[in-house]
Design a protein around this motif. Structure first.
Motif, PDB file in Angstrom:
ATOM      1  N   MET A  49     -21.576  -6.635 -32.925  1.00  0.00           N
ATOM      2  CA  MET A  49     -21.947  -5.847 -31.756  1.00  0.00           C
ATOM      3  C   MET A  49     -22.219  -4.395 -32.115  1.00  0.00           C
ATOM      4  SD  MET A  49     -21.991  -7.734 -29.116  1.00  0.00           S
ATOM      5  CE  MET A  49     -21.577  -6.957 -27.565  1.00  0.00           C
ATOM      6  N   SER A 108     -24.307  -1.895 -29.956  1.00  0.00           N
ATOM      7  CA  SER A 108     -23.620  -0.714 -29.451  1.00  0.00           C
ATOM      8  C   SER A 108     -24.359   0.550 -29.856  1.00  0.00           C
ATOM      9  CB  SER A 108     -22.206  -0.711 -30.022  1.00  0.00           C
ATOM     10  OG  SER A 108     -21.446   0.303 -29.449  1.00  0.00           O
ATOM     11  N   PHE A 109     -24.813   0.525 -31.099  1.00  0.00           N
ATOM     12  CA  PHE A 109     -25.500   1.710 -31.598  1.00  0.00           C
ATOM     13  C   PHE A 109     -26.829   1.932 -30.897  1.00  0.00           C
ATOM     14  CE2 PHE A 109     -28.637   3.350 -34.655  1.00  0.00           C
ATOM     15  CZ  PHE A 109     -28.150   4.639 -34.761  1.00  0.00           C
ATOM     16  N   LYS A 155     -27.774   0.952 -28.083  1.00  0.00           N
ATOM     17  CA  LYS A 155     -27.619   1.311 -26.677  1.00  0.00           C
ATOM     18  C   LYS A 155     -27.582   2.824 -26.502  1.00  0.00           C
ATOM     19  CE  LYS A 155     -24.096  -1.324 -25.342  1.00  0.00           C
ATOM     20  NZ  LYS A 155     -23.003  -1.669 -24.425  1.00  0.00           N
ATOM     21  N   THR A 156     -27.024   3.511 -27.509  1.00  0.00           N
ATOM     22  CA  THR A 156     -26.934   4.959 -27.370  1.00  0.00           C
ATOM     23  C   THR A 156     -28.278   5.630 -27.571  1.00  0.00           C
ATOM     24  OG1 THR A 156     -26.485   5.334 -29.697  1.00  0.00           O
ATOM     25  CG2 THR A 156     -24.615   4.895 -28.298  1.00  0.00           C
ATOM     26  N   ILE A 193     -30.994   4.666 -26.157  1.00  0.00           N
ATOM     27  CA  ILE A 193     -31.861   4.431 -25.007  1.00  0.00           C
ATOM     28  C   ILE A 193     -32.341   5.775 -24.473  1.00  0.00           C
ATOM     29  CG2 ILE A 193     -31.752   3.721 -22.586  1.00  0.00           C
ATOM     30  CD1 ILE A 193     -30.247   1.269 -23.538  1.00  0.00           C
ATOM     31  N   GLN A 240     -28.402  -7.978 -27.028  1.00  0.00           N
ATOM     32  CA  GLN A 240     -27.553  -8.343 -28.159  1.00  0.00           C
ATOM     33  C   GLN A 240     -28.330  -9.001 -29.276  1.00  0.00           C
ATOM     34  OE1 GLN A 240     -27.466  -9.716 -25.145  1.00  0.00           O
ATOM     35  NE2 GLN A 240     -26.711 -11.807 -25.178  1.00  0.00           N
ATOM     36  N   LEU A 255     -20.351   7.052 -36.314  1.00  0.00           N
ATOM     37  CA  LEU A 255     -20.958   5.792 -36.719  1.00  0.00           C
ATOM     38  C   LEU A 255     -20.207   5.203 -37.907  1.00  0.00           C
ATOM     39  CD1 LEU A 255     -23.181   3.796 -36.219  1.00  0.00           C
ATOM     40  CD2 LEU A 255     -24.678   5.134 -37.663  1.00  0.00           C
ATOM     41  N   ALA A 258     -17.173   3.701 -36.528  1.00  0.00           N
ATOM     42  CA  ALA A 258     -17.508   2.464 -35.824  1.00  0.00           C
ATOM     43  C   ALA A 258     -17.744   1.344 -36.828  1.00  0.00           C
ATOM     44  CB  ALA A 258     -18.744   2.678 -34.962  1.00  0.00           C
ATOM     45  N   ARG A 318     -14.437   0.159 -38.055  1.00  0.00           N
ATOM     46  CA  ARG A 318     -13.780  -0.684 -37.059  1.00  0.00           C
ATOM     47  C   ARG A 318     -14.403  -2.071 -37.038  1.00  0.00           C
ATOM     48  NH1 ARG A 318     -10.716   1.740 -33.052  1.00  0.00           N
ATOM     49  NH2 ARG A 318     -10.484   3.972 -33.400  1.00  0.00           N
ATOM     50  N   ASN A 349     -12.525  -5.418 -37.760  1.00  0.00           N
ATOM     51  CA  ASN A 349     -12.537  -6.484 -36.751  1.00  0.00           C
ATOM     52  C   ASN A 349     -12.971  -7.795 -37.366  1.00  0.00           C
ATOM     53  OD1 ASN A 349     -11.679  -4.971 -34.676  1.00  0.00           O
ATOM     54  ND2 ASN A 349     -13.675  -4.703 -33.708  1.00  0.00           N
ATOM     55  N   LYS A 394     -11.109 -11.285 -37.944  1.00  0.00           N
ATOM     56  CA  LYS A 394     -11.569 -12.566 -37.409  1.00  0.00           C
ATOM     57  C   LYS A 394     -11.671 -13.612 -38.501  1.00  0.00           C
ATOM     58  CE  LYS A 394     -14.155 -10.968 -33.463  1.00  0.00           C
ATOM     59  NZ  LYS A 394     -15.470 -10.448 -33.106  1.00  0.00           N
ATOM     60  N   GLU A 454     -15.106  -3.580 -29.527  1.00  0.00           N
ATOM     61  CA  GLU A 454     -16.386  -4.260 -29.615  1.00  0.00           C
ATOM     62  C   GLU A 454     -17.542  -3.278 -29.534  1.00  0.00           C
ATOM     63  OE1 GLU A 454     -17.160  -7.233 -30.213  1.00  0.00           O
ATOM     64  OE2 GLU A 454     -15.302  -8.346 -30.015  1.00  0.00           O
ATOM     65  N   ASP A 455     -17.340  -2.286 -28.719  1.00  0.00           N
ATOM     66  CA  ASP A 455     -18.462  -1.433 -28.366  1.00  0.00           C
ATOM     67  C   ASP A 455     -18.096   0.019 -28.647  1.00  0.00           C
ATOM     68  OD1 ASP A 455     -20.937  -0.974 -27.487  1.00  0.00           O
ATOM     69  OD2 ASP A 455     -20.494  -1.079 -25.357  1.00  0.00           O
ATOM     70  N   PHE A 456     -17.420   0.233 -29.742  1.00  0.00           N
ATOM     71  CA  PHE A 456     -16.814   1.522 -30.021  1.00  0.00           C
ATOM     72  C   PHE A 456     -17.813   2.664 -29.994  1.00  0.00           C
ATOM     73  CE2 PHE A 456     -15.516   4.786 -33.046  1.00  0.00           C
ATOM     74  CZ  PHE A 456     -14.305   5.145 -32.503  1.00  0.00           C
ATOM     75  N   TYR A 457     -18.868   2.487 -30.776  1.00  0.00           N
ATOM     76  CA  TYR A 457     -19.801   3.601 -30.940  1.00  0.00           C
ATOM     77  C   TYR A 457     -20.373   4.038 -29.609  1.00  0.00           C
ATOM     78  CZ  TYR A 457     -23.667   6.344 -32.719  1.00  0.00           C
ATOM     79  OH  TYR A 457     -24.537   7.354 -32.981  1.00  0.00           O
ATOM     80  N   TYR A 458     -20.820   3.066 -28.852  1.00  0.00           N
ATOM     81  CA  TYR A 458     -21.455   3.397 -27.586  1.00  0.00           C
ATOM     82  C   TYR A 458     -20.487   4.082 -26.643  1.00  0.00           C
ATOM     83  CZ  TYR A 458     -23.777   2.732 -23.138  1.00  0.00           C
ATOM     84  OH  TYR A 458     -24.347   2.945 -21.919  1.00  0.00           O
ATOM     85  N   LEU A 515     -19.427   7.596 -28.005  1.00  0.00           N
ATOM     86  CA  LEU A 515     -20.518   8.569 -27.990  1.00  0.00           C
ATOM     87  C   LEU A 515     -20.862   8.981 -26.573  1.00  0.00           C
ATOM     88  CD1 LEU A 515     -22.449   9.918 -30.103  1.00  0.00           C
ATOM     89  CD2 LEU A 515     -24.174   8.406 -29.191  1.00  0.00           C
ATOM     90  N   MET A 527      -7.600   6.255 -38.254  1.00  0.00           N
ATOM     91  CA  MET A 527      -8.081   5.643 -37.018  1.00  0.00           C
ATOM     92  C   MET A 527      -6.935   5.060 -36.223  1.00  0.00           C
ATOM     93  SD  MET A 527     -11.771   3.964 -37.687  1.00  0.00           S
ATOM     94  CE  MET A 527     -11.254   2.817 -38.922  1.00  0.00           C
TER      95      MET A 527
END
Lengths: 98, 869
Positions: free
Chosen positions: A1, A5-6, A8-9, A11, A34, A82, A85, A88, A92, A96, B444-448, B451, B583
């Motif tokens: 994701m 996620s990246f 999306k920023t 946009i 996605q 970034l 992220a 992370r 993650n 998993k 899941e959506d950390f960056y967004y 930011l 972190m």
């Protein structure tokens, strides 16, 4: 994701999407999902003379699988964030996988 | 033997019965057993032998020609076979469908009667009952009787008024034909086609023409149908009245066929109740639908509808149940069948307008023309207007028909189901809207998320775009009608149920076992699932423990190559470890409970203590990870210093300082200063008089160090007390001051230390004692630095990169004694003069810049460049 996620920023920022068939399309990123399908608005093709058939196109929906590169606006990217992220995401995924 | 000399032995017992599938070859195969398939003798009926062909005696009787009387239009009375054939087709069709679906013994009964009729009727004509006259087999009969309907999709299934039913309706009219087939029993294909074509064209006219009263046989058949299909419908007493023919044929035969069809195709969603059909048929705009036909149709319609107000509900309900097996009939009744495209004729108020669609057109119609005679009375203009209106109406109806083609294709349940799937997708793609802002979604959506928080305010809510949508659907509607849950079982309720279902679906998706593949029993392949968060893996590489890192060819000899005493990989890994801990600490900070307001709140105190302990634990982990206290072996670089030689190590400094105690920070500073001449950015970036060019990597390194580390240290240094500053300067004196001063980072560090002392002096800080120790340290430092001073300038005068040196000189000069200032000036005199000389050749603004830099130093020792010019 992470990539979702990246992107999306980004946009409403201007990006240049380079497709696997070498066409480069510059436009405002309107939406991303996605699968990293991309919706661009107010597009212009970088080498317009080479692809005249796209000169009338105003907006496009690009299937994520045909994208080779997305050229990012550097000032819209928070690099340390970034990096974090990415860490992370990696932890993650490592969690998993185990 | 048989009655009338029928050859009963010729009855083919193997021929397909009505309850069996149609097999045109069934008879032939039987013949094969007897030898010849088709003999001319068998197919020839022998009538030709009886013909008197010698003269044209009765030609006029037959053809109506000859005399001068006006040629009367040839009626269709003679066309018995065509009619029969059509009716036969319909019957056949029905029976195939019926027998397939519902092999009730009673149902077959009326049908079984049908075939004998023609033969029985044959006897009423005066054809000789010889066996030879009866064309036993032509070989074509079966093809002729082929149930055409099977090949054509009945549009009625989809709730569309069937065009094709208009055709069967017509043949039923001259029903007597059924009982009186002509002698000729065979028709070629061309003849049949011609017949059909003629039929289609003449039908309207025929409808207008008075048709003979139906013979009892038709009625009989009709009644059989009624009984056979068990429709609770009072059987109409036979009324030989004219208009009654249509009502009888249309509403009863056809509607009953229709439920039948929908029985056969239960899975096809069809909303049309049976009796919707006759109406739709009648209003069906046919291209040849001429006004004269209208009156004939019109009266037909109304009796039909009025006849059956009662049974209407009964036939509807079962069909509906079949269409939607999920729906309870009671439920349907309660709901009032809101989305039903054509409401059943439950409203007795409008018996004449049974369907929605017909309402508009028909309600106007009867006022205008109700009878053909009325039309005749109209003037030409009115007639034209009427025709025009009629055409418009037809057009409109056709349009409606086209649009309504797909009406009711999906039940409300279907639609809800689809919506549910979509919502589920939405939720799984964006996460549960309730979860946003929580740790789970953050990972899941950390960056967004972060930011958008940092940028703040650009968007009102970070999870705006998709979530709001889902929320609107899920929660707003839910709360809006929460109160009427009990009372309202209408469609509103679906939203609520859907909302619950989505929540359940989300729960289920979360709790779903991590089974990523589905192996269907008996199948050869696997189906692997994917969703937005875990896309289907294209490569599935299992990494076994043995092939971890050891066997990789590249890493094998890298391990043996230590970089600065430690191998690069472990250094990078230790940096990553630091980042992970950082972190964790940041996450932990986020969950900091509010400090307990008072001592009595035991729980809050408890929470806070637990949190503090955890924080302390993390801090210890970080400190260990930084390896500050590691002992350096001889010749090796301290691990923390090698840590700082990596870009991300430098970048971590700021965050490390944020999460360490004052004492720890001091330790870090001390460690850096102790190793100042060992730092790569100092040792590798020495300036010489000639060449200042550093390679790009080192320049970047230096830049990054000054941004990431120096600024952090500077901030920290600005809080230090004088004795600590003096201590730091003392440490510098123990190192190679020459190396330190000839690098940009080193010079900046010196500037930092000296200027801090100066600031403390200005604010009258520091004790007498510490000042005295400072003086001693400073003098020692100055003595060490003095020989280096002429060489600390990077490049030549022209390069203009020496501002940091002037800053250092200013810092030295301001704290120096007059004697030291003298020595200082002497040491850098040449550079000052050169710069001033150069400034004269430069454009004014650049010159001013250079002079200002020099002045920084000159002013600190009480001079000014103005004096030199």
């Amino acid at each position: 994701m992470l990539f979702f996620s990246f992107f999306k920023t980004l946009i409403d920022h201007e990006v240049t999407v380079e497709l696997k068939n070498d066409i480069q399309i510059r436009g405002t990123l309107k939406s991303v999902d996605q699968y990293l399908n991309i919706k661009l608005d107010d597009i212009s093709v970088v080498e317009e003379l080479k692809y005249p058939h796209l000169s009338a196109v105003k907006n496009v929906f690009i299937r994520g699988s045909v994208v080779r590169y997305v050229h990012l606006p550097a000032n819209a990217v928070d690099i340390p964030l970034l990096e974090d992220a990415t860490r992370r995401e990696a932890s993650n995924n490592a969690g998993k996988a185990k | 033997m048989s009655f009338f000399g029928f050859d009963t032995s010729r009855h083919n017992p193997t021929a397909a019965g009505f309850s069996q599938a149609h097999n045109p070859f069934a008879g032939l195969s039987n013949n094969d057993n007897e030898g010849d398939a088709l003999e001319f003798e068998e197919t020839y009926d022998g009538l030709g032998d009886q013909l008197d062909e010698t003269d044209d005696a009765f030609n006029d009787d037959t053809f109506g020609g000859g005399d001068s009387s006006a040629p009367a239009p040839v009626g269709k009375d003679f066309d018995f076979f065509g009619q029969t054939a059509k009716v036969a087709n319909v019957i056949e069709e029905e029976h195939v469908l019926f027998s397939r679906q519902q092999p009730a013994p009673r149902a077959t009964q009326p049908v079984a009667q049908a075939p004998p009729q023609p033969s029985a009727a044959t006897s009423s004509y005066n054809y000789a009952p010889q066996p030879s006259y009866k064309p036993a087999r032509s070989g074509y009969e079966k093809y002729k009787e082929e149930p055409v309907g099977e090949l054509q999709v009945d549009a009625a299934l989809w709730g569309v008024a069937p065009k094709k039913h208009a055709a069967p309706a017509a043949p039923a009219q001259p029903a007597p034909a059924t009982s009186a087939p002509p002698g000729r029993k065979m028709m070629s294909l061309e003849e049949i086609e011609a017949q059909m074509r003629a039929q289609a064209q003449k039908k309207p006219a025929q409808a207008a023409a008075p048709s003979p009263a139906p013979p009892p046989q038709v009625q009989q058949q009709q009644m059989h149908y009624d009984q056979g299909y068990h429709l609770q419908q009072p059987v109409q007493p036979v009324q030989p009245m004219q208009p009654q023919v249509l009502p009888q044929v249309l509403p009863q035969v056809l509607p009953q066929v229709l439920p039948q069809i929908s029985h056969a195709q239960v899975k096809e969603p069809s909303y049309h109740p049976g009796h919707g059909h006759p109406v739709t048929i009648l209003q069906r705009p046919q291209s040849k639908h001429t006004p004269p036909a209208q009156p004939a149709v019109q009266p037909a319609l109304q009796p039909v509808v009025q006849q059956r107000p009662q049974p209407a509900a009964a036939p509807i309900q079962p069909t509906q149940i079949l269409q939607n097996p999920n729906r309870l009939s009671g439920d349907a009744a309660k709901l009032g069948i809101p989305s039903h495209p054509t409401p059943p004729m439950m409203q007795p108020a409008q018996p004449a307008h049974p369907t929605h669609r017909s309402q508009g057109s028909f309600s106007r119609q009867p006022h205008m023309i109700t009878h053909p005679s009325q039309l005749a009375q109209l003037s030409d203009e009115e007639k034209a207007a009427y025709l025009e209106q009629e055409a418009k109406r037809a057009k409109r109806n056709h349009k409606i028909f086209l649009m309504s083609r797909d009406n009711g294709l999906m039940t409300p349940q279907d639609k809800n189901f689809i919506t549910r799937i979509q919502l589920q997708q939405l939720v799984s793609a964006t996460g549960n809207p309730n979860e946003h802002g929580t740790d789970e979604s953050l990972s899941e959506d950390f960056y967004y998320q972060v930011l958008t928080q940092i940028q703040g305010g650009q968007r009102q809510h970070p999870s705006q775009p998709l979530n709001n949508f889902a929320q609107t659907y899920l929660f707003q509607t839910g709360s809006r009608q929460g109160g009427m849950r009990r009372h309202n079982r209408g469609p509103e309720n679906h939203m609520q149920r859907m909302e619950q279902q989505v929540q359940r679906a989300v729960e289920a998706a979360k709790n779903k076992p991590k089974n990523k593949q589905l192996v269907i029993e008996g199948s050869l392949g696997k189906i692997s699932f994917s969703n937005a968060k875990t896309p289907k893996p294209l490569l599935n590489i299992k990494r076994t423990e043995s092939t971890g890192e050891v066997n990789r060819p590249g890493s094998a000899h890298r391990v043996t190559q230590p970089v600065n005493g430690t191998d690069k990989k472990s250094a990078l890994r230790s940096i990553e470890k630091v980042y992970t801990i950082l972190m964790n600490m940041e996450d932990h900070d986020r969950t900091m409970p509010p400090p307990p307001a008072n001592e009595s709140d035991a729980e809050a105190v408890q929470n806070f203590i637990a949190w503090s302990n955890e924080a302390q634990l993390l801090n210890t982990k970080l400190w260990e990870a930084l390896r500050i206290h590691d002992q350096t072996h001889h010749g090796n670089v301290h691990p923390f210093i090698s840590f700082l030689s990596y870009g991300k190590g430098k970048k971590a400094m700021q965050r490390i300082f944020r999460h360490t105690t004052q004492e720890q920070r001091t330790t870090v500073l001390t460690l850096i200063v102790v190793n100042l001449d060992n730092l790569d950015v100092v040792r590798g970036a020495q300036v010489t008089n000639g060449d200042t060019r550093l390679d790009a990597a080192m320049r970047e390194n230096v830049e990054l160090f000054s941004v990431a580390v120096m600024s952090t240290l500077f901030n920290f240094m600005n809080e230090l007390e004088l004795d600590l500053v003096a201590g730091v300067l003392g440490i510098v004196c123990t190192r190679n001051v020459d190396v330190i001063a000839r690098s940009r980072i080193g010079a900046s560090m010196l500037t930092m230390i000296l200027s801090r002392a100066e600031i403390i002096k200005h604010s009258q800080g520091g004790s007498e004692q510490s000042w005295r120790s400072w003086e001693i340290t400073y003098t020692q430092f100055f003595n060490l630095l003095e020989p280096t001073l002429p060489h600390i300038f990077p490049g030549t005068v022209n390069t203009g990169e020496d501002i940091y040196v002037w800053q250092l000189l200013a810092a030295i000069g301001i704290g120096a004694s007059p004697d030291q200032q003298q020595r200082l000036v002497l040491a850098v005199k040449d550079r000052v003069m050169d710069t001033v000389a150069l400034a004269k050749t430069l454009p004014p603004d650049m010159a001013a810049q250079r002079l200002q830099n020099v002045n920084l130093f000159m002013r600190s020792i009480g001079l000014d460049v103005e004096l030199l010019q």
